[in-house]
Design a protein around this motif. Sequence first.
Motif, PDB file in Angstrom:
ATOM      1  N   TYR A  42       0.777  -1.081  -0.222  1.00 22.99           N
ATOM      2  CA  TYR A  42       0.015  -0.042  -0.095  1.00 22.99           C
ATOM      3  C   TYR A  42       1.036   1.294  -0.004  1.00 22.99           C
ATOM      4  O   TYR A  42       0.506   2.182  -0.699  1.00 22.99           O
ATOM      5  N   VAL A  46       0.268   2.299  -3.690  1.00 20.00           N
ATOM      6  CA  VAL A  46      -1.172   2.698  -3.880  1.00 20.00           C
ATOM      7  C   VAL A  46      -1.243   4.264  -3.222  1.00 20.00           C
ATOM      8  O   VAL A  46      -1.647   5.451  -3.778  1.00 20.00           O
ATOM      9  N   VAL A  69      -8.237   1.837 -12.244  1.00 22.19           N
ATOM     10  CA  VAL A  69      -8.918   2.779 -11.323  1.00 22.19           C
ATOM     11  C   VAL A  69      -8.681   2.233 -10.018  1.00 22.19           C
ATOM     12  O   VAL A  69      -8.301   3.138  -9.063  1.00 22.19           O
ATOM     13  N   ASN A  70      -8.802   0.984  -9.617  1.00 25.40           N
ATOM     14  CA  ASN A  70      -8.548   0.642  -8.319  1.00 25.40           C
ATOM     15  C   ASN A  70      -7.356  -0.204  -8.243  1.00 25.40           C
ATOM     16  O   ASN A  70      -7.029  -1.439  -8.615  1.00 25.40           O
ATOM     17  N   LYS A  71      -6.267   0.461  -7.884  1.00 24.97           N
ATOM     18  CA  LYS A  71      -4.834   0.021  -7.795  1.00 24.97           C
ATOM     19  C   LYS A  71      -4.733  -1.568  -6.825  1.00 24.97           C
ATOM     20  O   LYS A  71      -4.006  -2.222  -6.874  1.00 24.97           O
ATOM     21  N   ILE A  72      -5.408  -1.434  -5.683  1.00 25.99           N
ATOM     22  CA  ILE A  72      -5.505  -2.483  -4.863  1.00 25.99           C
ATOM     23  C   ILE A  72      -6.003  -3.681  -5.490  1.00 25.99           C
ATOM     24  O   ILE A  72      -5.346  -4.736  -5.352  1.00 25.99           O
ATOM     25  N   LEU A  73      -7.236  -3.474  -6.077  1.00 26.38           N
ATOM     26  CA  LEU A  73      -7.703  -4.614  -6.729  1.00 26.38           C
ATOM     27  C   LEU A  73      -6.858  -5.318  -7.814  1.00 26.38           C
ATOM     28  O   LEU A  73      -6.628  -6.173  -8.245  1.00 26.38           O
ATOM     29  N   THR A  74      -6.247  -4.368  -8.861  1.00 25.46           N
ATOM     30  CA  THR A  74      -5.163  -4.692  -9.706  1.00 25.46           C
ATOM     31  C   THR A  74      -4.109  -5.621  -9.245  1.00 25.46           C
ATOM     32  O   THR A  74      -3.732  -6.441  -9.847  1.00 25.46           O
TER      33      THR A  74
END
Length: 85
Positions: A42, A46, A69-74
């Motif tokens: 993170y 992120v 758009v969602n770096k964590i999900l990527t």
Amino acid sequence: MDGDIHNNQVESFNGNTIRLREKVVRGLKKEDAALLASLKVYHNHVRLHLGLPDGQTPGEASGIHVNGVNKILTIIRASAKARNN
């Protein structure tokens, strides 16, 4: 604390995030603790940093870009895909 060069933000992050969690979360002092690895991901990929140009992440500043758009999900999807291969 005085002067142009200091690490107040780093110390604040370590104190307010890692050290406080270390006191209350069981097993966090283990080197392979998942929470510590997650905090590192993170922090490096992120969370935007004011000290870097254009509010980049440390990863972006070093040439590692996480698209989406969602770096964590990527990151989670890429990790799962790499693990299954």
